[in-house]
Every structure is written in structure tokens, then in C-alpha cells.
Scaffold this motif. Sequence first.
Motif, PDB file in Angstrom:
ATOM      1  N   VAL A  58     -11.256  -1.262 -16.953  1.00  0.00           N
ATOM      2  CA  VAL A  58      -9.789  -1.285 -16.289  1.00  0.00           C
ATOM      3  C   VAL A  58      -8.854  -1.712 -17.307  1.00  0.00           C
ATOM      4  N   ASP A  59      -8.693  -0.806 -18.357  1.00  0.00           N
ATOM      5  CA  ASP A  59      -7.930  -1.013 -19.584  1.00  0.00           C
ATOM      6  C   ASP A  59      -6.511  -0.076 -19.318  1.00  0.00           C
ATOM      7  N   SER A  60      -5.494  -0.746 -20.149  1.00  0.00           N
ATOM      8  CA  SER A  60      -4.344   0.556 -20.155  1.00  0.00           C
ATOM      9  C   SER A  60      -4.603   1.566 -21.261  1.00  0.00           C
ATOM     10  N   THR A  61      -3.534   2.718 -20.969  1.00  0.00           N
ATOM     11  CA  THR A  61      -3.752   3.588 -22.093  1.00  0.00           C
ATOM     12  C   THR A  61      -3.533   3.205 -23.313  1.00  0.00           C
ATOM     13  N   PHE A  62      -2.471   2.412 -23.644  1.00  0.00           N
ATOM     14  CA  PHE A  62      -2.191   1.557 -24.954  1.00  0.00           C
ATOM     15  C   PHE A  62      -3.637   1.253 -25.601  1.00  0.00           C
ATOM     16  N   VAL A  63      -4.406   0.253 -24.824  1.00  0.00           N
ATOM     17  CA  VAL A  63      -5.372  -0.403 -25.558  1.00  0.00           C
ATOM     18  C   VAL A  63      -6.684   0.619 -25.560  1.00  0.00           C
ATOM     19  N   ARG A  64      -6.797   1.573 -24.635  1.00  0.00           N
ATOM     20  CA  ARG A  64      -7.658   2.497 -25.000  1.00  0.00           C
ATOM     21  C   ARG A  64      -7.461   3.491 -26.203  1.00  0.00           C
ATOM     22  N   SER A  65      -6.261   3.830 -26.518  1.00  0.00           N
ATOM     23  CA  SER A  65      -5.843   4.781 -27.615  1.00  0.00           C
ATOM     24  C   SER A  65      -6.201   4.054 -28.871  1.00  0.00           C
ATOM     25  N   ILE A  66      -5.982   2.615 -28.844  1.00  0.00           N
ATOM     26  CA  ILE A  66      -6.124   1.870 -30.112  1.00  0.00           C
ATOM     27  C   ILE A  66      -7.555   1.689 -30.368  1.00  0.00           C
ATOM     28  N   LYS A  67      -8.414   1.438 -29.327  1.00  0.00           N
ATOM     29  CA  LYS A  67      -9.682   1.232 -29.405  1.00  0.00           C
ATOM     30  C   LYS A  67     -10.608   2.610 -29.895  1.00  0.00           C
ATOM     31  N   SER A  68      -9.885   3.679 -29.312  1.00  0.00           N
ATOM     32  CA  SER A  68     -10.372   4.919 -29.839  1.00  0.00           C
ATOM     33  C   SER A  68     -10.156   5.240 -31.202  1.00  0.00           C
ATOM     34  N   LYS A  69      -8.730   5.059 -31.621  1.00  0.00           N
ATOM     35  CA  LYS A  69      -8.207   5.498 -33.087  1.00  0.00           C
ATOM     36  C   LYS A  69      -8.528   4.815 -34.276  1.00  0.00           C
ATOM     37  N   PHE A  71     -10.732   1.881 -33.685  1.00  0.00           N
ATOM     38  CA  PHE A  71     -12.061   1.186 -33.858  1.00  0.00           C
ATOM     39  C   PHE A  71     -13.310   2.266 -33.641  1.00  0.00           C
ATOM     40  N   GLY A  72     -12.933   3.407 -33.214  1.00  0.00           N
ATOM     41  CA  GLY A  72     -13.829   4.574 -32.925  1.00  0.00           C
ATOM     42  C   GLY A  72     -14.615   3.994 -31.905  1.00  0.00           C
ATOM     43  N   LEU A  73     -14.193   3.207 -30.871  1.00  0.00           N
ATOM     44  CA  LEU A  73     -14.647   2.845 -29.549  1.00  0.00           C
ATOM     45  C   LEU A  73     -14.748   3.981 -28.591  1.00  0.00           C
ATOM     46  N   GLU A  74     -15.845   3.790 -27.578  1.00  0.00           N
ATOM     47  CA  GLU A  74     -15.612   4.844 -26.417  1.00  0.00           C
ATOM     48  C   GLU A  74     -14.724   4.230 -25.346  1.00  0.00           C
ATOM     49  N   GLU A  75     -14.299   4.965 -24.602  1.00  0.00           N
ATOM     50  CA  GLU A  75     -13.300   4.509 -23.593  1.00  0.00           C
ATOM     51  C   GLU A  75     -13.980   3.296 -22.429  1.00  0.00           C
ATOM     52  N   PHE A  79     -14.264  -4.619 -26.929  1.00  0.00           N
ATOM     53  CA  PHE A  79     -14.395  -5.302 -28.170  1.00  0.00           C
ATOM     54  C   PHE A  79     -15.661  -6.172 -28.384  1.00  0.00           C
ATOM     55  N   SER A  80     -16.120  -6.301 -29.466  1.00  0.00           N
ATOM     56  CA  SER A  80     -17.174  -7.162 -29.610  1.00  0.00           C
ATOM     57  C   SER A  80     -16.813  -8.784 -29.340  1.00  0.00           C
ATOM     58  N   ARG A  81     -17.514  -9.435 -29.210  1.00  0.00           N
ATOM     59  CA  ARG A  81     -17.231 -10.890 -28.904  1.00  0.00           C
ATOM     60  C   ARG A  81     -16.408 -11.384 -30.045  1.00  0.00           C
ATOM     61  N   ARG A  82     -16.963 -11.249 -31.438  1.00  0.00           N
ATOM     62  CA  ARG A  82     -16.504 -11.691 -32.558  1.00  0.00           C
ATOM     63  C   ARG A  82     -14.845 -11.022 -32.584  1.00  0.00           C
ATOM     64  N   PRO A 141       3.830   7.201 -33.075  1.00  0.00           N
ATOM     65  CA  PRO A 141       2.409   7.507 -33.721  1.00  0.00           C
ATOM     66  C   PRO A 141       1.198   7.820 -32.788  1.00  0.00           C
ATOM     67  N   PHE A 142       0.449   8.624 -33.343  1.00  0.00           N
ATOM     68  CA  PHE A 142      -0.885   8.858 -32.459  1.00  0.00           C
ATOM     69  C   PHE A 142      -1.722   7.814 -31.936  1.00  0.00           C
ATOM     70  N   LEU A 143      -1.670   6.641 -32.557  1.00  0.00           N
ATOM     71  CA  LEU A 143      -2.420   5.469 -32.136  1.00  0.00           C
ATOM     72  C   LEU A 143      -1.529   4.597 -31.251  1.00  0.00           C
TER      73      LEU A 143
END
Length: 289
Positions: A58-69, A71-75, A79-82, A141-143
Motif C-alpha cells: 500500500v504505497d503511493s505512486t510517488f514512492v513506487r516510482s522512486i523504488k523502481s527507478k 533502487f531497482g525494486l519491484e512494486e 526498502f531494506s531495514r538498513r 522527470p521520470f523518477l
Amino acid sequence: MKNVVPALSTTVVNESAKEWVPRSFGDFLHELQRLERLFNREDNLLVFRGHRKREWLVDSTFVRSIKSKLFGLEEHSKFSRRLSDSMDLHRALLNLFLLKFGTLGHPSKELTDLETARGIDPWFELMKRIQQHPDEMQDGPFLLRGTNMLDWTKSSDIALYFANDNRIGDGAVYICDATATGKTLQIIPVGEIIEKMNEDGNAGKALGIPLMFHPANQILNQRAKNQQAIYFAQMELRVDLETIWREQEKELAGETIVLKLVLPSGTESEAKEYLLGKGITSEFLYPNN
């Protein structure tokens, strides 16, 4: 939702995740509609959100796009605990958000004029428009796609539509008891909240629990009206809404803020037929306006 349990013994419960897995579409509807009867009362407000993939956060589009672009994370990845414990990430996400909403983008003069004339919140209207019409917005910008707001609905049928739309496999409908989240319905203008995010976030303070927005004075947006939309803002950008609400639940004896009801794989056609019978179609939910 106090001491909530499934109606059907065949519904599998993952207690730690508050995830219910009915065995059929009929069982899914039975559980969903029973929850509405029990908990959608005058002193309670249930809101719903549909995901066509069960594993999505249950993430916003803003957060999902940053994770993807960035950090290369899937939807469905957190984020890692660190990283999620890092103040560097906290400030980086916040300042990317402030870069978009303040430096690169801001409400038009037409919207700000309506603030005085009609009591319209110009920042909320800008974000609502981005949410409802992402295809037409010059979204930076795309991210920096989207906003930190997530669309919820007062209609379980509409949430079911979004859970079933283009679904292959298990989907999910989230049921949130907005009353149990506390006094989160906002009367403070979004612009003031953004300023507070800037002040507190860059001072190293936590930005708090999700805030709900449903202003009394809004510009008519037929899509939002037909979708019976209510918006939750993701304040803490490192952590999805469900995780934050789970932490809140630990302080509430026997109270469930959010529950995830799985829409079983193989029920796509049944769900579509049910929704057609209710008049819940793409033409209804996405009118041109």
C-alpha cells in the motif's frame, strides 16, 4: 474493527498479516459484504482499495516510482531495514517530494484564486487531478511520477473493480477502518502540511501516520465522484501504509485498522460478471471530464 474474524471456516487466515483467503468468489463476496454490514455504521467509516496483484504494497505512486527507478525494486518490495532506518533516505525521499511539489510544480493561478472565492484547497486539487488524470499531467522527470496520495473508495464494489481489472492470479481488496486510525481526517490545507513536512522532516523528525483528505469544498471531478474517492497521504515515505497501521494496531486492544481480503485466482470472469450487473464499468469510472 473490533475482534474481527471470518464468517466462513473455509477462509484461510494469515493472522500475522491480517490476510484472509476465501476459497471462491462467492466466499469472497460473503466475507466482504459481512464486514460492511458489521462495521460500516454511523460511528465507523470503512474505506476500500483494490490491488490486481496480491503482493503489492500500500504505497503511493510517488514512492513506487522512486523504488523502481532509483533502487531497482519491484512494486511489492520494501526498502531494506538498513535503508528504512536511515535518516539519509528519509531526507532524500522528502526532498525529492519537495522538489516536485514546490519547486517544479505548484497550483495554477486559477486554483489559487478559487481558494479565496470558494474555499477550495489548491494543492489538494492539483494532487487530485494528478491522481485522476495521470495521462494528461506534465508529471516532471521520470523518477518523480505521481503524488504521495493513495486513492481509496467508500464503495467495496469499486475497489473490487480495481482489484479485478486486468488481473491474472490473486488480487486483493484492502478494507480500512478509517475511524480506528484516529483523528486523521484533515481540515488543514495541503500547502500548510507540505510546509510542516519540510520543517519537521529536515529537522530529522518522523512525519507520522497517514492522513486522510476529503475536503467539503472540492472542484467537481466526475471520475473522483463516480469512484467515491477518498485519499490517504503517505506521510512517512520510507514505509507503506499497511506497515504503519500494523504498528498502530499494537497499541489498540483487539482493534484492526486494515485487513487484506484476497481475491482468489481463477475468479476473474465471475468478478467481471458481478460488476457488470452493478454497472461498474470502465466507462462509468473513467468518464471524460
